[in-house]
Design a protein around this motif. Structure first.
Motif, short mmCIF file in Angstrom:
data_model
loop_
_atom_site.label_atom_id
_atom_site.label_comp_id
_atom_site.label_asym_id
_atom_site.label_seq_id
_atom_site.Cartn_x
_atom_site.Cartn_y
_atom_site.Cartn_z
N ALA A 40 -2.69 64.46 -5.52
CA ALA A 40 -1.58 64.32 -6.47
C ALA A 40 -0.26 64.70 -5.82
O ALA A 40 0.77 64.05 -6.06
CB ALA A 40 -1.84 65.21 -7.69
N ALA A 41 -0.29 65.75 -4.97
CA ALA A 41 0.92 66.16 -4.26
C ALA A 41 1.37 65.09 -3.27
O ALA A 41 2.58 64.84 -3.11
CB ALA A 41 0.67 67.49 -3.54
N PHE A 42 0.40 64.46 -2.58
CA PHE A 42 0.75 63.39 -1.65
C PHE A 42 1.37 62.21 -2.38
O PHE A 42 2.32 61.59 -1.89
CB PHE A 42 -0.50 62.94 -0.88
CG PHE A 42 -0.78 63.76 0.36
CD1 PHE A 42 -0.61 65.13 0.36
CD2 PHE A 42 -1.23 63.16 1.51
CE1 PHE A 42 -0.87 65.89 1.49
CE2 PHE A 42 -1.50 63.90 2.65
CZ PHE A 42 -1.32 65.27 2.64
N TYR A 43 0.82 61.88 -3.56
CA TYR A 43 1.41 60.80 -4.36
C TYR A 43 2.84 61.16 -4.75
O TYR A 43 3.75 60.33 -4.63
CB TYR A 43 0.56 60.58 -5.61
CG TYR A 43 1.13 59.51 -6.53
CD1 TYR A 43 0.73 58.19 -6.41
CD2 TYR A 43 2.06 59.83 -7.52
CE1 TYR A 43 1.25 57.20 -7.25
CE2 TYR A 43 2.58 58.86 -8.36
CZ TYR A 43 2.17 57.54 -8.22
OH TYR A 43 2.71 56.58 -9.04
N ALA A 44 3.03 62.40 -5.21
CA ALA A 44 4.37 62.83 -5.62
C ALA A 44 5.35 62.78 -4.45
O ALA A 44 6.51 62.38 -4.61
CB ALA A 44 4.31 64.24 -6.21
N ALA A 45 4.89 63.18 -3.26
CA ALA A 45 5.76 63.16 -2.08
C ALA A 45 6.14 61.72 -1.71
O ALA A 45 7.29 61.45 -1.33
CB ALA A 45 5.06 63.83 -0.91
N THR A 46 5.19 60.80 -1.84
CA THR A 46 5.47 59.39 -1.55
C THR A 46 6.50 58.84 -2.54
O THR A 46 7.42 58.11 -2.14
CB THR A 46 4.17 58.56 -1.62
OG1 THR A 46 3.20 59.12 -0.75
CG2 THR A 46 4.43 57.12 -1.23
N ALA A 79 9.94 60.18 -1.78
CA ALA A 79 10.55 59.58 -0.59
C ALA A 79 11.00 58.15 -0.83
O ALA A 79 12.03 57.72 -0.29
CB ALA A 79 9.56 59.62 0.58
N GLY A 80 10.24 57.40 -1.64
CA GLY A 80 10.55 55.97 -1.80
C GLY A 80 10.99 55.56 -3.18
O GLY A 80 11.26 54.38 -3.41
N PRO A 94 6.18 51.95 -3.86
CA PRO A 94 5.85 53.39 -3.80
C PRO A 94 4.58 53.78 -4.55
O PRO A 94 3.79 54.58 -4.04
CB PRO A 94 7.09 54.04 -4.43
CG PRO A 94 8.19 53.05 -4.24
CD PRO A 94 7.55 51.71 -4.31
N GLU A 95 4.37 53.24 -5.74
CA GLU A 95 3.22 53.68 -6.54
C GLU A 95 1.87 53.38 -5.89
O GLU A 95 1.05 54.29 -5.70
CB GLU A 95 3.29 53.07 -7.95
CG GLU A 95 4.45 53.55 -8.80
CD GLU A 95 5.72 52.73 -8.60
OE1 GLU A 95 6.68 52.93 -9.37
OE2 GLU A 95 5.72 51.88 -7.69
#
Length: 431
Positions: free
Chosen positions: A124-130, A133-134, A305-306
């Protein structure tokens, strides 16, 4: 021959009754996973041929009882209706783990629970970071949190690894905790237009269900109609109807009474597990996995991004989250890794957990209903699951000689008494 690993070591020898229960569950999940894999392939082929219009027509065809608020499409019936059976079985598995399995004591539950929680939080954190960023929508943050145990076991069956039971059991426990997390997320974050009268009726129905269990009332004719009523009320109450399945699974009695050959949870699980794995989940996959795989669609998966966040979360996030969580928990609890295994084996399992098919597709539908982004997110789930499967296959095949030796040792039964010799050597055949 290697020394028998102590039963209290991490990924060591399972108690015999626990191993029997795990083996039964894994056999059904593996067969169901192969059917699920076939359904996903059929959906992809069907949706990308000249017959794609027929696929869309069938998926979007509505039927039901409008007066009861149940006029749903075929796709909707499979996600809200058939998956309720899947989550009922998941609730039974969770109850079994909590009462008689690896989650029954804090000492044994700590490591898999920490690993599973990290395996949900980091993706979930990696998704939020992506997304940060984008740009894009945070609505899909929960999509990469899910692990599909059936699909993972199907991959194991296809690549023919001789994975020891303890590793398979750890993967199963991770998935059980993961399913609980998914249900909590669905119940809390994917609710809309709450109807408190309907919810009150559903709670009353669950209360009756509980009383029937406490009174030791038997007979499917009591529970099946009541379960349907609870499901319908919860659906109309604005909470995803699959929550009803987990709730009823957790209420079912797991411990046998004197004179009973099976508890109600065991009987129900035995009856419904094949139905769930062999029919309900594959039908959901058939109408959820039919996404476009054209060059343009695939390009958007890696540039939007999603869906990109879903791929990064499921692959990189799952690997880092589960491996780091397991390693740190083992150090914190001073758990000793089975000396016949290595941390590379845990890394391979963490990679395999990146297969997030069924629940990830469900959450993707809830997060992006009927949108182009939702279709791209579905494609991302499929691509990420494929990447995770290929990486896990490479890692597991490298260690297959070790797994084969351990598998043969833990299944050797020279006296043909039905109990592997390793349990008789350790005196644990009846524990």
């Amino acid at each position: 021959m290697a020394a028998t690993p102590p039963r209290n070591s991490f990924l060591g020898l399972l108690p015999w009754p626990e191993r029997q229960a795990v083996a039964r569950a894994l056999r059904t999940e593996t067969v169901g996973g192969l059917v699920l894999l076939a359904a996903a392939v059929v959906a992809l082929v069907w949706a990308n041929t000249p017959l794609s219009s027929a696929y869309t027509t069938i998926r979007d065809f509505h039927f039901g009882i409008p007066a009861l608020g149940l006029d749903l499409s075929v796709g909707h019936w499979t996600s809200d209706g058939l998956l309720t059976v899947f989550f009922l079985v998941a609730g039974i598995e969770l109850k079994r783990e909590l009462v008689v399995g690896s989650l029954r004591t804090p000492a044994t539950a700590a490591l898999p629970v920490i690993a599973a929680v990290c395996g949900m939080a980091v993706p979930a954190a990696f998704y939020a970071a992506t997304i940060a960023a984008g740009g894009g929508s945070m609505d899909g943050w929960a999509v990469p949190m899910a692990t599909d145990i059936a699909f993972a076991l199907a991959v194991l069956a296809v690549i023919s690894t001789h994975l020891p039971t303890a590793l398979r059991a750890f993967l199963l426990t991770l998935a059980v905790v993961d399913d609980l997390g998914a249900i909590l997320i669905i119940a809390v974050f994917f609710t809309s237009n709450l109807n408190f009268w309907a919810l009150a009726g559903a709670l009353a129905g669950l209360g009756v269900f509980y009383l029937l269990q406490r009174r030791r009332v038997r007979g499917w004719w009591w529970y099946a109609p009541l379960g349907v009523v609870i499901w319908a009320l919860l659906y109309n109450g604005g909470i995803h109807a699959t929550v009803a399945g987990v709730a009823m699974g957790l209420i079912l009695r797991t411990v046998r009474d004197e004179g009973e050959s099976q508890s109600p949870a065991q009987r129900t699980g035995h009856l419904l597990h094949p139905l769930s794995a062999g029919l309900c989940v594959p039908l959901f996959a058939l109408f959820a996995a039919g996404v476009s795989v054209s060059g343009d669609a695939l390009g958007k998966v890696f540039t939007t991004p999603e869906p990109l966040g879903v791929i990064v979360g499921l692959v990189a996030g799952k690997i880092l989250g589960i491996f780091a969580g397991t390693y740190l928990a083992a150090r914190f609890t001073r758990a000793r890794l089975n000396p016949d295994l290595a941390w590379a084996d845990v890394l391979a399992l963490a990679t395999l957990a990146g297969i997030g098919f069924t629940v990830a597709l469900l959450i993707g539908e809830l997060a992006f209903p009927g949108t182009a982004v939702g279709e791209h997110v579905k494609a991302a789930v499929l691509i990420a699951s494929l990447i995770a499967a290929l990486l896990a296959a490479l890692l597991l095949r490298r260690r297959n000689a070790v797994y084969r030796r351990l598998y043969e040792e833990e299944n050797l039964d020279e006296d043909a008494d039905g109990i592997p010799d390793v349990y008789q050597r350790t005196g644990s055949g009846s524990t």
